[in-house]
Design a protein around this motif. Sequence first.
Motif, PDB file in Angstrom:
ATOM      1  N   SER A  44       9.955  47.141  39.273  1.00 16.66           N
ATOM      2  CA  SER A  44      10.476  46.390  39.803  1.00 16.66           C
ATOM      3  C   SER A  44      11.640  47.220  40.288  1.00 16.66           C
ATOM      4  N   ALA A  45      12.098  48.070  40.293  1.00 23.17           N
ATOM      5  CA  ALA A  45      13.291  49.087  41.175  1.00 23.17           C
ATOM      6  C   ALA A  45      12.816  48.524  42.643  1.00 23.17           C
ATOM      7  N   GLY A  46      14.714  48.216  42.641  1.00 21.14           N
ATOM      8  CA  GLY A  46      14.048  48.043  44.086  1.00 21.14           C
ATOM      9  C   GLY A  46      15.167  46.427  43.947  1.00 21.14           C
ATOM     10  N   LYS A  47      14.336  45.876  43.394  1.00 18.86           N
ATOM     11  CA  LYS A  47      14.347  44.436  43.498  1.00 18.86           C
ATOM     12  C   LYS A  47      16.187  44.036  43.692  1.00 18.86           C
ATOM     13  N   THR A  48      16.314  43.036  44.015  1.00 16.94           N
ATOM     14  CA  THR A  48      18.228  42.524  44.354  1.00 16.94           C
ATOM     15  C   THR A  48      17.992  41.445  43.338  1.00 16.94           C
ATOM     16  N   LEU A  49      19.153  41.498  42.227  1.00 16.52           N
ATOM     17  CA  LEU A  49      19.077  40.005  41.802  1.00 16.52           C
ATOM     18  C   LEU A  49      20.910  40.058  41.579  1.00 16.52           C
ATOM     19  N   MET A  50      21.294  38.257  41.258  1.00 21.74           N
ATOM     20  CA  MET A  50      22.435  38.443  42.074  1.00 21.74           C
ATOM     21  C   MET A  50      23.308  38.086  40.690  1.00 21.74           C
ATOM     22  N   PHE A  51      24.465  38.832  40.598  1.00 24.15           N
ATOM     23  CA  PHE A  51      25.505  38.536  39.155  1.00 24.15           C
ATOM     24  C   PHE A  51      26.958  38.356  39.633  1.00 24.15           C
ATOM     25  N   LYS A  52      27.713  37.252  39.366  1.00 27.00           N
ATOM     26  CA  LYS A  52      28.674  36.543  40.037  1.00 27.00           C
ATOM     27  C   LYS A  52      28.591  36.671  41.654  1.00 27.00           C
ATOM     28  N   GLY A  53      27.527  36.424  42.497  1.00 23.10           N
ATOM     29  CA  GLY A  53      27.530  36.152  43.519  1.00 23.10           C
ATOM     30  C   GLY A  53      27.789  37.569  44.051  1.00 23.10           C
ATOM     31  N   ARG A  54      27.726  38.990  43.332  1.00 23.62           N
ATOM     32  CA  ARG A  54      27.303  39.732  44.094  1.00 23.62           C
ATOM     33  C   ARG A  54      25.320  40.437  44.005  1.00 23.62           C
ATOM     34  N   GLU A  55      25.571  40.887  44.522  1.00 19.83           N
ATOM     35  CA  GLU A  55      23.622  40.838  44.941  1.00 19.83           C
ATOM     36  C   GLU A  55      23.318  42.754  44.129  1.00 19.83           C
ATOM     37  N   ILE A  56      23.211  43.057  43.027  1.00 22.25           N
ATOM     38  CA  ILE A  56      22.971  43.770  42.615  1.00 22.25           C
ATOM     39  C   ILE A  56      21.459  44.363  42.329  1.00 22.25           C
ATOM     40  N   THR A  57      21.898  45.919  42.744  1.00 25.12           N
ATOM     41  CA  THR A  57      19.882  46.281  42.961  1.00 25.12           C
ATOM     42  C   THR A  57      19.266  46.631  41.659  1.00 25.12           C
ATOM     43  N   VAL A  58      18.280  46.436  41.616  1.00 26.28           N
ATOM     44  CA  VAL A  58      17.330  46.826  39.975  1.00 26.28           C
ATOM     45  C   VAL A  58      17.147  48.499  40.268  1.00 26.28           C
ATOM     46  N   GLN A  59      17.538  49.093  39.194  1.00 28.04           N
ATOM     47  CA  GLN A  59      16.878  50.109  39.397  1.00 28.04           C
ATOM     48  C   GLN A  59      15.917  50.958  38.159  1.00 28.04           C
ATOM     49  N   GLU A  60      15.481  51.914  38.494  1.00 31.87           N
ATOM     50  CA  GLU A  60      14.478  51.919  37.700  1.00 31.87           C
ATOM     51  C   GLU A  60      15.340  52.664  35.971  1.00 31.87           C
ATOM     52  N   ALA A  61      14.714  52.488  35.058  1.00 42.14           N
ATOM     53  CA  ALA A  61      15.511  53.194  33.696  1.00 42.14           C
ATOM     54  C   ALA A  61      14.817  54.715  33.602  1.00 42.14           C
ATOM     55  N   THR A  62      16.143  55.363  33.055  1.00 39.73           N
ATOM     56  CA  THR A  62      15.700  56.797  32.740  1.00 39.73           C
ATOM     57  C   THR A  62      16.775  56.672  32.015  1.00 39.73           C
ATOM     58  N   PRO A  63      16.574  57.835  31.179  1.00 42.48           N
ATOM     59  CA  PRO A  63      17.864  58.274  30.381  1.00 42.48           C
ATOM     60  C   PRO A  63      19.200  58.629  30.999  1.00 42.48           C
ATOM     61  N   GLU A  64      19.144  59.151  32.282  1.00 37.02           N
ATOM     62  CA  GLU A  64      20.284  59.036  32.738  1.00 37.02           C
ATOM     63  C   GLU A  64      21.034  57.845  33.210  1.00 37.02           C
ATOM     64  N   SER A  65      20.262  56.749  33.525  1.00 34.78           N
ATOM     65  CA  SER A  65      20.715  55.717  33.774  1.00 34.78           C
ATOM     66  C   SER A  65      21.754  55.027  32.634  1.00 34.78           C
ATOM     67  N   PHE A  66      21.900  55.804  31.359  1.00 31.84           N
ATOM     68  CA  PHE A  66      23.799  55.168  30.650  1.00 31.84           C
ATOM     69  C   PHE A  66      24.441  55.848  30.078  1.00 31.84           C
ATOM     70  N   ALA A  67      24.629  56.761  31.124  1.00 36.71           N
ATOM     71  CA  ALA A  67      25.998  57.950  31.718  1.00 36.71           C
ATOM     72  C   ALA A  67      26.878  56.740  32.456  1.00 36.71           C
TER      73      ALA A  67
END
Lengths: 346, 346
Positions: A44-67
């Motif tokens: 599902s990475a690469g899809k975009t979702l809206m949050f408070k009017g902003r478009e956010i791209t979904v990223q693949e979850a990896t251990p590094e994602s949580f920095a």
Amino acid sequence: MTNQKMFNVAVVGATGAVGEQILKLLEQRDFPVAELKLLSSARSAGKTLMFKGREITVQEATPESFAGVEIALFSAGGGVSKALAPQAAAQGVICIDNTNAFRMDPETPLIVPEVNLDKLSDHKGIIANPNCSTIQMVAALKPLRDRYGLARVIVSTYQAVSGAGQSAIEELQTQSRQVLDGEPAEAKLLPVGSLPVKHQIAFNAVPQIDVFQDNGYTLEEMKMIRETKKILDDESIDVTATCVRIPVVYGHSESVYVELKSDYELEEVKQLLSDAPGIVVQDDPEAQLYPLATEAAGKPDVFVGRIRRDLGHTRGLNLWIVSDNLLKGAAWNAVQIAEHIALTQE
Amino acid sequence: MTNQKMFNVAVVGATGAVGEQILKLLEQRDFPVAELKLLSSARSAGKTLMFKGREITVQEATPESFAGVEIALFSAGGGVSKALAPQAAAQGVICIDNTNAFRMDPETPLIVPEVNLDKLSDHKGIIANPNCSTIQMVAALKPLRDRYGLARVIVSTYQAVSGAGQSAIEELQTQSRQVLDGEPAEAKLLPVGSLPVKHQIAFNAVPQIDVFQDNGYTLEEMKMIRETKKILDDESIDVTATCVRIPVVYGHSESVYVELKSDYELEEVKQLLSDAPGIVVQDDPEAQLYPLATEAAGKPDVFVGRIRRDLGHTRGLNLWIVSDNLLKGAAWNAVQIAEHIALTQE
């Protein structure tokens, strides 16, 4: 609120049925989000979702994602949580996990805020969100436990397909049309995606949710049995469960029989439930008022009705408990936990 | 069979959902019918129905209709039975009544042939056929009662709309299409035709079947409670029930919790049920085999599965019991009774 601390938040499984509701709630509740990371599987990475009017791209979850992340809400399946939540927690992220991965881990608090918020601070980085069918039941049982004590709980569930994800909703819809059109219903997913045998859910009642255990209970039933005891912090309560999927889209209904430890007055039970946080009593037989899945859908509350004494056992009590399985049963309970964490860290 | 006695038979409510099944069964079972009278309300009189290749015109049921009739099967509602069955019985007709009118009458035996056939000969002209949801449950409980004794029964039902007649089936179908098409669902009939409030049944679970009693139970629930004790001839069994309509067309499912009076071996329970007349055990978790309404529909048997011990109470037992509510739950049980009457009069 000018000095309110803002949090870097990650939602893991953002594109799923529960993830979608979490995003909506974070927005509606105006959760103090500094930065929002949307994470998912590679698929599902690469899809975009809206949050408070902003478009956010979904990223693949990896251990590094949580920095840099402070609070992460996981609802991408038990495998993802097992792989990533401990690593995120080790980096200081407070993980609220909506899967079964850590619920029975003795180190992990299993929280329904209305019931056992006092256990929240015991966490070691991971807080588990209980199973949907458990949450709504324990929320209603809590005031009764406090006042009378619980000896026994016997529950039969009427569970919505949305608990099995978006594709299960589509399966119910497709099959319903097929049956209405006189065509054979194609069963591809339910009752359990990973198992070989499929059963029609449209116009049916399927007494299997999740895989079978050696004792003849399904995992869903064992979740209700074990989690109820853990949340109510009382191994002595006898709990048994029969979990059934029915052709409903949103909202789990439960027929719950409770044997209390002491005698009760029915009017007091209704009053206790009416006064309990998160509970709405809908119980007026003359007006044909009782909780209904279609009415509970989209609402955060747990609805309780059909409150009546077992005519044989004076300490026996029947309840009909309904709630939106994606909200109080999942996303809303998780966001409530996040809100309490935010409050304690202000 | 050359000397077999033939019977003049009347079917009252011949045009209804149950009446239709009774006709089909009389034909399939080659019941010894001499003359067949099809009776109904004035509204349906004049319609024609087929029986063994002959067209029969439906007549309005009046006290005079029963002249010459030997066996009458009633399924035209309690009002019709109350008005006509006593008069028919006074004329020597043996009436098998499928309504609630005489079930709890102490003079009227309430018969499930597999359970209490010994009570059949007590009749004074009227024999009552129990409520659909009761029949399938007591059929499964009987072998357990005989072997272990029954202390307690706690049942939650998942009942099909066909129990509320042909128009309820149409309502479910119409509403299902409306919801699938994104239109509002029109509720015109369910849960109870005679009551003002209507609830959507499509994609819902409605915890009301029949009218509410002063004690907070519905009449359907009270039927299960009272009839179970009467059929099993034991007022000491504690029975409580929650009856729920779900979007299923044919086949009632029941989650039944039983507390036995003595300890049991699970394998023996399965064997007793397998050996019991009219019962088919479908219980193989590994093969995902358990009773399903869609599979039970059209079959005369009572299917039992998900047989498992309450992990808390050693004498507690969970069962999942499914049967076609129009067949064993109504028409087939009535025709079985008629067959036994025919046998005793040969």
